[in-house]
Design an enzyme around this catalytic site. Structure first.
Site, PDB file in Angstrom:
ATOM      1  N   SER A  27     -21.470  -2.988 -35.619  1.00  0.00           N
ATOM      2  CA  SER A  27     -19.906  -3.369 -36.414  1.00  0.00           C
ATOM      3  C   SER A  27     -20.029  -4.022 -37.665  1.00  0.00           C
ATOM      4  O   SER A  27     -19.540  -3.631 -38.602  1.00  0.00           O
ATOM      5  CB  SER A  27     -19.015  -4.147 -35.616  1.00  0.00           C
ATOM      6  N   LYS A  76     -14.137  -7.822 -22.748  1.00  0.00           N
ATOM      7  CA  LYS A  76     -12.871  -7.303 -23.211  1.00  0.00           C
ATOM      8  C   LYS A  76     -11.685  -7.725 -22.331  1.00  0.00           C
ATOM      9  O   LYS A  76     -10.689  -7.829 -22.964  1.00  0.00           O
ATOM     10  CB  LYS A  76     -12.869  -5.651 -23.315  1.00  0.00           C
ATOM     11  N   ASP A 113      -9.609   1.197 -29.119  1.00  0.00           N
ATOM     12  CA  ASP A 113     -10.627   2.141 -28.468  1.00  0.00           C
ATOM     13  C   ASP A 113      -9.980   3.573 -28.324  1.00  0.00           C
ATOM     14  O   ASP A 113     -10.466   4.597 -28.609  1.00  0.00           O
ATOM     15  CB  ASP A 113     -11.298   1.884 -27.160  1.00  0.00           C
ATOM     16  N   GLY A 138     -16.553   8.606 -15.366  1.00  0.00           N
ATOM     17  CA  GLY A 138     -16.679   6.948 -15.454  1.00  0.00           C
ATOM     18  C   GLY A 138     -15.355   6.553 -15.385  1.00  0.00           C
ATOM     19  O   GLY A 138     -14.157   7.192 -15.642  1.00  0.00           O
ATOM     20  N   GLY A 140     -15.013   2.918 -15.988  1.00  0.00           N
ATOM     21  CA  GLY A 140     -15.167   1.636 -16.349  1.00  0.00           C
ATOM     22  C   GLY A 140     -14.297   1.030 -17.404  1.00  0.00           C
ATOM     23  O   GLY A 140     -13.126   1.789 -17.613  1.00  0.00           O
ATOM     24  N   ARG A 163     -18.715   7.522  -9.783  1.00  0.00           N
ATOM     25  CA  ARG A 163     -19.936   7.395  -8.420  1.00  0.00           C
ATOM     26  C   ARG A 163     -19.107   6.662  -7.592  1.00  0.00           C
ATOM     27  O   ARG A 163     -19.273   7.024  -6.404  1.00  0.00           O
ATOM     28  CB  ARG A 163     -20.917   6.391  -9.348  1.00  0.00           C
TER      29      ARG A 163
END
Ligand code: NDP
Length: 282
Positions: A27, A76, A113, A138, A140, A163
């Protein structure tokens, strides 16, 4: 500190990325290049924050005159609780990756995002999403941050494979009003998909996910949010099983940064040259 701020009018505006770990963060490089390109007088640093100490770190930074911050793993969600107000997209994601201090609404939180991924998929790569079958691997923080943006594109189906099935099911419950969204364990995934997005952190560890190669057809697009020198483990797997159109998450990284820069400075930087510079630096 007020005095120091008022006597030094030519000091750059100060921004920071906070995370743990943080040494790898690109960043500072990206925002310094955006600032050079758009003639904005700012300084952007990285800051390693101890787990559980984001609020103190943000308050200290603000009191020292800081104008804004990016927040990365694993803070976050903590950042969402810190801000005074936030954008609908941050609220929906349940996470904040961009903070702007001293707005009319106080300390303001946003999440860039989702729009970063969409700009990379739609504008840079020109991949179609509407009416398509999307498999998101995923469940998350990253998956949560991009779900609403993906569903806004009205895919025929958004299947989350994870998972831990319960985590994927919780996301389905939360986002089901936005479109056709379902959850599955890896072993139960069936059929083929038009787009497969890897939002697990498995690639970072070089782990191949236990999913069937039959999910890929020759015209399937594969995208990995992770990036690095060469192909990620997921993209290598996709290529080995016949995928011809694939991309890693470096474009998303640059696009989400550009959106943060816009939130702070009201100026949209050009992203392609920065993406090329970053790619060359990997
Ligand atoms: P989280 O830790 O919040 O989530 C990790 C996810 O990966 C979970 O779904 C977890 O499954 C899964 N996972 C981890 N290890 C394995 C494994 N060995 N096998 C199978 N599944 C696994 O991470 P984030 O969501 O924050 O980040 C995910 C990825 O996205 C990272 O690679 C990160 O770098 C990238 N990212 C990229 C961005 C960009 O701009 N390009 C922006 C944000 C993130 P389970 O639920 O079962 O534990």
């Amino acid at each position: 500190m007020q005095n120091q701020k008022s006597v030094n009018k030519n000091a750059p505006d100060h921004y920071v990325v906070m995370g743990n770990p943080i040494a790898h963060s690109k960043s500072p490089l990206i925002h310094t290049e955006f600032a050079r390109q758009t003639h904005q007088h700012l300084q952007y640093d990285r800051s390693l924050v101890a787990i559980g100490h984001l609020p103190e770190a943000l308050t200290r930074f603000h009191e020292a005159g800081g104008k804004g911050a990016n927040i990365t793993v694993p803070f976050k969600v903590d950042a969402l609780h810190y801000v005074d107000s936030c954008s609908p997209r941050a609220l929906q994601a349940g996470a904040v990756n961009t903070i702007k201090f001293d707005t009319e609404q106080g300390c303001f939180g946003d999440n860039t995002d989702g729009v970063g991924l969409l700009r990379d998929l739609r504008i840079n790569l020109q991949w179609p999403l509407d009416g398509r079958k999307i498999l998101l691997l995923g469940a998350g923080g990253a998956a949560r941050g991009i779900l609403a943006a993906l569903l806004e594109q009205q895919p025929a189906l958004l299947m989350i494979g994870n998972r831990t099935l319960a985590t994927a099911q919780a996301l389905v419950k939360e986002f089901s009003a936005l479109g056709n969204i379902q959850a599955s364990e890896y072993a139960e995934l069936q059929g083929t998909f038009d787009l497969i997005i890897n939002a697990t952190s498995a690639s970072l560890a070089g782990v191949i996910l236990p999913i069937s190669p039959a999910l890929i057809k020759p015209d399937t697009y594969c995208y990995d949010l992770a990036y690095g020198k060469g192909l990620t483990a997921f993209l290598q797997w996709a290529q080995q099983h016949g995928c011809e159109r694939y991309a890693d998450g470096l474009g998303m990284l640059v696009e989400q940064a550009a959106e943060s820069f816009y939130v702070w400075r009201g100026v949209r930087p050009e992203t392609q040259s920065v993406l090329q510079m970053l790619r060359a630096s990997l």
